[in-house]
Design a protein around this motif. Structure first.
Motif, PDB file in Angstrom:
ATOM      1  N   ASN A 111      -5.994  -0.269  -3.543  1.00  0.00           N
ATOM      2  CA  ASN A 111      -6.402  -1.636  -3.236  1.00  0.00           C
ATOM      3  C   ASN A 111      -7.839  -1.770  -3.708  1.00  0.00           C
ATOM      4  OD1 ASN A 111      -7.013  -4.153  -2.238  1.00  0.00           O
ATOM      5  ND2 ASN A 111      -6.821  -3.594  -0.074  1.00  0.00           N
ATOM      6  N   GLU A 112      -8.024  -2.435  -4.841  1.00  0.00           N
ATOM      7  CA  GLU A 112      -9.360  -2.544  -5.427  1.00  0.00           C
ATOM      8  C   GLU A 112     -10.299  -3.352  -4.542  1.00  0.00           C
ATOM      9  OE1 GLU A 112      -9.663  -3.246  -9.656  1.00  0.00           O
ATOM     10  OE2 GLU A 112      -7.510  -2.858  -9.902  1.00  0.00           O
ATOM     11  N   ASP A 113      -9.759  -4.262  -3.735  1.00  0.00           N
ATOM     12  CA  ASP A 113     -10.607  -5.089  -2.886  1.00  0.00           C
ATOM     13  C   ASP A 113     -11.227  -4.310  -1.736  1.00  0.00           C
ATOM     14  OD1 ASP A 113     -10.181  -7.409  -4.380  1.00  0.00           O
ATOM     15  OD2 ASP A 113      -8.352  -7.887  -3.275  1.00  0.00           O
ATOM     16  N   SER A 114     -10.558  -3.258  -1.289  1.00  0.00           N
ATOM     17  CA  SER A 114     -11.087  -2.463  -0.178  1.00  0.00           C
ATOM     18  C   SER A 114     -11.664  -1.130  -0.616  1.00  0.00           C
ATOM     19  CB  SER A 114      -9.980  -2.199   0.854  1.00  0.00           C
ATOM     20  OG  SER A 114      -8.994  -1.320   0.328  1.00  0.00           O
ATOM     21  N   ALA A 115     -11.426  -0.749  -1.878  1.00  0.00           N
ATOM     22  CA  ALA A 115     -11.870   0.544  -2.408  1.00  0.00           C
ATOM     23  C   ALA A 115     -11.231   1.704  -1.644  1.00  0.00           C
ATOM     24  CB  ALA A 115     -13.390   0.663  -2.396  1.00  0.00           C
ATOM     25  N   TYR A 116      -9.927   1.551  -1.372  1.00  0.00           N
ATOM     26  CA  TYR A 116      -9.156   2.644  -0.781  1.00  0.00           C
ATOM     27  C   TYR A 116      -7.952   2.952  -1.661  1.00  0.00           C
ATOM     28  CZ  TYR A 116     -11.564   3.265   3.662  1.00  0.00           C
ATOM     29  OH  TYR A 116     -12.503   3.581   4.627  1.00  0.00           O
ATOM     30  N   ALA A 117      -7.664   4.244  -1.776  1.00  0.00           N
ATOM     31  CA  ALA A 117      -6.455   4.709  -2.436  1.00  0.00           C
ATOM     32  C   ALA A 117      -5.494   5.221  -1.371  1.00  0.00           C
ATOM     33  CB  ALA A 117      -6.783   5.813  -3.443  1.00  0.00           C
ATOM     34  N   TYR A 118      -4.214   5.179  -1.704  1.00  0.00           N
ATOM     35  CA  TYR A 118      -3.174   5.612  -0.770  1.00  0.00           C
ATOM     36  C   TYR A 118      -2.214   6.528  -1.514  1.00  0.00           C
ATOM     37  CZ  TYR A 118      -5.069   1.793   1.981  1.00  0.00           C
ATOM     38  OH  TYR A 118      -5.933   0.965   2.675  1.00  0.00           O
ATOM     39  N   ALA A 119      -2.260   7.815  -1.200  1.00  0.00           N
ATOM     40  CA  ALA A 119      -1.317   8.760  -1.780  1.00  0.00           C
ATOM     41  C   ALA A 119      -0.071   8.781  -0.902  1.00  0.00           C
ATOM     42  CB  ALA A 119      -1.932  10.147  -1.858  1.00  0.00           C
ATOM     43  N   ASN A 133     -17.076   5.705  -3.482  1.00  0.00           N
ATOM     44  CA  ASN A 133     -17.735   6.517  -4.497  1.00  0.00           C
ATOM     45  C   ASN A 133     -16.624   7.246  -5.242  1.00  0.00           C
ATOM     46  OD1 ASN A 133     -19.043   8.368  -6.097  1.00  0.00           O
ATOM     47  ND2 ASN A 133     -20.385   9.156  -4.490  1.00  0.00           N
ATOM     48  N   PRO A 134     -16.219   6.769  -6.418  1.00  0.00           N
ATOM     49  CA  PRO A 134     -15.036   7.326  -7.079  1.00  0.00           C
ATOM     50  C   PRO A 134     -15.094   8.832  -7.304  1.00  0.00           C
ATOM     51  CG  PRO A 134     -15.709   5.288  -8.141  1.00  0.00           C
ATOM     52  CD  PRO A 134     -16.805   5.646  -7.184  1.00  0.00           C
ATOM     53  N   LYS A 135     -16.282   9.362  -7.523  1.00  0.00           N
ATOM     54  CA  LYS A 135     -16.393  10.794  -7.810  1.00  0.00           C
ATOM     55  C   LYS A 135     -16.512  11.647  -6.548  1.00  0.00           C
ATOM     56  CE  LYS A 135     -18.376  10.489 -12.477  1.00  0.00           C
ATOM     57  NZ  LYS A 135     -18.411   9.033 -12.651  1.00  0.00           N
ATOM     58  N   ALA A 136     -16.412  10.988  -5.388  1.00  0.00           N
ATOM     59  CA  ALA A 136     -16.455  11.727  -4.124  1.00  0.00           C
ATOM     60  C   ALA A 136     -15.419  11.160  -3.161  1.00  0.00           C
ATOM     61  CB  ALA A 136     -17.855  11.672  -3.519  1.00  0.00           C
ATOM     62  N   PRO A 137     -14.125  11.260  -3.495  1.00  0.00           N
ATOM     63  CA  PRO A 137     -13.083  10.708  -2.630  1.00  0.00           C
ATOM     64  C   PRO A 137     -13.015  11.468  -1.304  1.00  0.00           C
ATOM     65  CG  PRO A 137     -12.118  12.035  -4.385  1.00  0.00           C
ATOM     66  CD  PRO A 137     -13.577  11.928  -4.694  1.00  0.00           C
ATOM     67  N   VAL A 138     -12.741  10.716  -0.233  1.00  0.00           N
ATOM     68  CA  VAL A 138     -12.719  11.294   1.110  1.00  0.00           C
ATOM     69  C   VAL A 138     -11.427  10.892   1.815  1.00  0.00           C
ATOM     70  CG1 VAL A 138     -13.869  11.428   3.346  1.00  0.00           C
ATOM     71  CG2 VAL A 138     -15.236  11.197   1.259  1.00  0.00           C
ATOM     72  N   LEU A 139     -10.692  11.863   2.336  1.00  0.00           N
ATOM     73  CA  LEU A 139      -9.481  11.583   3.094  1.00  0.00           C
ATOM     74  C   LEU A 139      -9.865  11.094   4.485  1.00  0.00           C
ATOM     75  CD1 LEU A 139      -6.265  13.716   3.028  1.00  0.00           C
ATOM     76  CD2 LEU A 139      -7.053  12.690   5.150  1.00  0.00           C
ATOM     77  N   GLU A 140      -9.298   9.946   4.896  1.00  0.00           N
ATOM     78  CA  GLU A 140      -9.667   9.348   6.180  1.00  0.00           C
ATOM     79  C   GLU A 140      -8.465   9.084   7.075  1.00  0.00           C
ATOM     80  OE1 GLU A 140     -12.106   5.901   5.776  1.00  0.00           O
ATOM     81  OE2 GLU A 140     -13.786   6.997   4.862  1.00  0.00           O
ATOM     82  N   TYR A 191       8.766   8.905   5.230  1.00  0.00           N
ATOM     83  CA  TYR A 191       8.419   9.120   3.823  1.00  0.00           C
ATOM     84  C   TYR A 191       8.323   7.802   3.069  1.00  0.00           C
ATOM     85  CZ  TYR A 191       8.960  10.626  -1.051  1.00  0.00           C
ATOM     86  OH  TYR A 191       8.802  10.822  -2.394  1.00  0.00           O
ATOM     87  N   SER A 192       7.238   7.628   2.359  1.00  0.00           N
ATOM     88  CA  SER A 192       7.051   6.439   1.523  1.00  0.00           C
ATOM     89  C   SER A 192       7.047   6.861   0.062  1.00  0.00           C
ATOM     90  CB  SER A 192       5.731   5.733   1.877  1.00  0.00           C
ATOM     91  OG  SER A 192       5.603   4.525   1.171  1.00  0.00           O
ATOM     92  N   HIS A 193       7.913   6.223  -0.721  1.00  0.00           N
ATOM     93  CA  HIS A 193       8.036   6.576  -2.130  1.00  0.00           C
ATOM     94  C   HIS A 193       7.014   5.839  -2.980  1.00  0.00           C
ATOM     95  CE1 HIS A 193      10.404   8.325  -5.405  1.00  0.00           C
ATOM     96  NE2 HIS A 193      10.224   7.198  -6.059  1.00  0.00           N
ATOM     97  N   ASP A 194       6.697   4.619  -2.572  1.00  0.00           N
ATOM     98  CA  ASP A 194       5.749   3.776  -3.290  1.00  0.00           C
ATOM     99  C   ASP A 194       5.282   2.697  -2.330  1.00  0.00           C
ATOM    100  OD1 ASP A 194       4.241   2.525  -5.287  1.00  0.00           O
ATOM    101  OD2 ASP A 194       5.797   2.773  -6.794  1.00  0.00           O
ATOM    102  N   ALA A 195       4.283   1.938  -2.726  1.00  0.00           N
ATOM    103  CA  ALA A 195       3.755   0.886  -1.861  1.00  0.00           C
ATOM    104  C   ALA A 195       2.895  -0.062  -2.682  1.00  0.00           C
ATOM    105  CB  ALA A 195       2.943   1.480  -0.715  1.00  0.00           C
ATOM    106  N   GLN A 196       2.580  -1.187  -2.088  1.00  0.00           N
ATOM    107  CA  GLN A 196       1.524  -2.060  -2.577  1.00  0.00           C
ATOM    108  C   GLN A 196       0.625  -2.351  -1.387  1.00  0.00           C
ATOM    109  OE1 GLN A 196       2.595  -5.947  -4.123  1.00  0.00           O
ATOM    110  NE2 GLN A 196       0.640  -6.196  -5.172  1.00  0.00           N
ATOM    111  N   VAL A 197      -0.687  -2.362  -1.622  1.00  0.00           N
ATOM    112  CA  VAL A 197      -1.647  -2.630  -0.551  1.00  0.00           C
ATOM    113  C   VAL A 197      -2.552  -3.772  -0.994  1.00  0.00           C
ATOM    114  CG1 VAL A 197      -3.353  -1.645   1.010  1.00  0.00           C
ATOM    115  CG2 VAL A 197      -1.586  -0.172   0.028  1.00  0.00           C
ATOM    116  N   VAL A 198      -2.704  -4.780  -0.132  1.00  0.00           N
ATOM    117  CA  VAL A 198      -3.484  -5.969  -0.485  1.00  0.00           C
ATOM    118  C   VAL A 198      -4.368  -6.384   0.680  1.00  0.00           C
ATOM    119  CG1 VAL A 198      -1.707  -6.821  -2.069  1.00  0.00           C
ATOM    120  CG2 VAL A 198      -1.689  -7.568   0.325  1.00  0.00           C
ATOM    121  N   ASN A 199      -5.467  -7.032   0.364  1.00  0.00           N
ATOM    122  CA  ASN A 199      -6.187  -7.812   1.355  1.00  0.00           C
ATOM    123  C   ASN A 199      -5.430  -9.126   1.482  1.00  0.00           C
ATOM    124  OD1 ASN A 199      -8.008  -5.729   1.502  1.00  0.00           O
ATOM    125  ND2 ASN A 199      -9.810  -6.971   1.021  1.00  0.00           N
TER     126      ASN A 199
END
Length: 408
Positions: A174-182, A199-206, A214-222
């Protein structure tokens, strides 16, 4: 470099005979001349309707055996367009700004071992890459590096890595929140893993979310859709393929990463494997593909499900669309009023969704990279990326490599 140019030339010649190239006599400035124009139902050897072939690069160019996912990136400082192509043994980067002279810039090798599954998304000029390869984790690559390549193709190293999880099936950003979801990792029962990439070069698991399985895929939006109860919230729509006996679409409020809240879930009949989905641009309808319903014989032709998300607490299945072939559907994306579907052996199919409110979806064009047949099997088109401002459409084919198309 001479070797690469020679290979590209040979691939172009092999992909489309000279007799099938229709070049205008007086091309205009900056006009893109197709490698093969779609005429009388064919572009070279490829069945088509309304879409020309601009370029094709075979897997031999990338020293790979299979292609999988694909994504795109535009360098806003130069307006150059780049394809990021997933391969069994790594990730390739290709400058397609000039489709008559594409440049294979190099490859980021897989972090561990080869795998048929690799997935890429982009945020803030960085590519984020996961794979089903054992212990692969997350690779981060600074795309700004591509503008300074002087001796392509190069072998790249990642700019950052995150190894808190091993294999993952997919990554969503989600580019609007700057979070990735694996998703599809060994953590949180395979549910989404929350990764801060501000900080793209310092990703942090939260943290993560396990209640949906189990989730195979997703979309995340604001969220800015019609359900005012969730306006401004960060909403995840998960396509949760069967891993624990359930196939369903799961909706989660992930605004508070320490306390994600399940909003609702919805199942449907004749399911095989809930695979992937994408919102319409108004966030009213969610279009979903089931990857195994055709393969298992649950339905006879390609089936796409359209969910009405007027009320996120009570989503409903609005309608089912059936395509003209028996091929399996894979990834689908919406741009404007067009739904682009990677349809395995039936190639990539384009649909008008202007009248989706009535449950209607109409196929308006296609380009078939697997001319042999449209049987329900796992060959042909894996992914389509339709988001370049230029209108170039990226198609990754498992056996045939990279195709770039353009609407006529």
């Amino acid at each position: 470099m001479k070797k690469i140019v020679l290979i590209l030339w040979l691939v172009a010649v092999f992909s489309c005979s000279k007799d099938n190239i229709n070049t205008p006599n007086l091309p205009q400035d900056n006009e893109i001349i197709p490698l093969a124009k779609c005429e009388n139902g064919f572009a070279g050897i490829y069945p088509c309707n309304g879409y020309d072939l601009l370029m094709h690069l075979d897997l031999t160019v990338f020293d790979a055996k299979e292609a999988n996912d694909s994504w795109g990136w535009t360098d806003v400082t130069t307006d150059k367009e780049y394809v990021i192509l997933g391969l069994n043994n790594g990730t390739a980067f290709i400058d397609i700004s000039d489709t008559e002279n594409p440049i294979y810039l190099g490859k980021l090798p897989t972090r561990t071992v080869s795998s048929s599954w690799r997935d890429i998304k982009v945020y803030n000029n960085h590519a984020f890459i996961v794979s089903e390869a054992n212990a692969h984790g997350l690779q981060v690559f600074d795309l700004n590096r591509l503008s300074s390549i002087t001796n392509p193709p190069e072998t790249f190293a990642a700019d950052a890595e995150l190894t808190d999880f091993g294999n993952a099936h997919n990554i969503i950003i989600n580019e609007d929140s700057a979070y990735a979801y694996a998703v599809g990792t060994s953590l949180f029962s395979g549910g989404p893993v929350f990764i801060n990439i501000q900080n793209p070069k310092a990703p942090v698991l939260e943290g993560g979310f396990s209640d949906g399985g189990y989730s195979h895929d997703a979309q995340v939006v604001n969220y800015k859709g019609p359900d005012i109860d969730y306006t401004g919230k960060e909403i995840l729509i998960g396509s949760n393929g069967e891993r624990f006996g359930i196939n369903e679409v799961v909706i989660v409020d992930v605004t508070d990463k320490s306390n994600p809240l399940k909003i609702s879930n919805i199942s449907y009949n004749n399911e095989g494997y809930t695979h992937q989905g994408w919102f319409t641009e108004d966030q009213r309808y969610f279009i979903v593909g089931d990857e195994l319903d055709e393969f298992d014989g649950n339905v006879s032709n390609t089936r796409i499900l359209i969910f009405d998300m007027l009320d996120l607490d009570n989503p409903v299945l609005l309608s089912e669309y059936f395509g003209p072939t028996t091929a399996i559907d894979h990834n689908g994306y919406v741009k404007g009023n067009t739904y682009y579907l990677a349809n395995y052996r039936a190639g990539v199919r384009m649909h008008d969704i202007t009248n989706i409110a009535s449950g209607a979806m109409t196929e308006t064009g296609y380009f078939d990279t697997f001319p042999t047949n449209d049987a329900p099997a796992f060959n042909g088109v894996w992914n389509v990326y339709p988001f370049f401002e230029s209108g170039k459409i990226v198609v990754s084919d498992i056996e045939q490599g990279l195709f770039i198309l353009q609407k006529q």
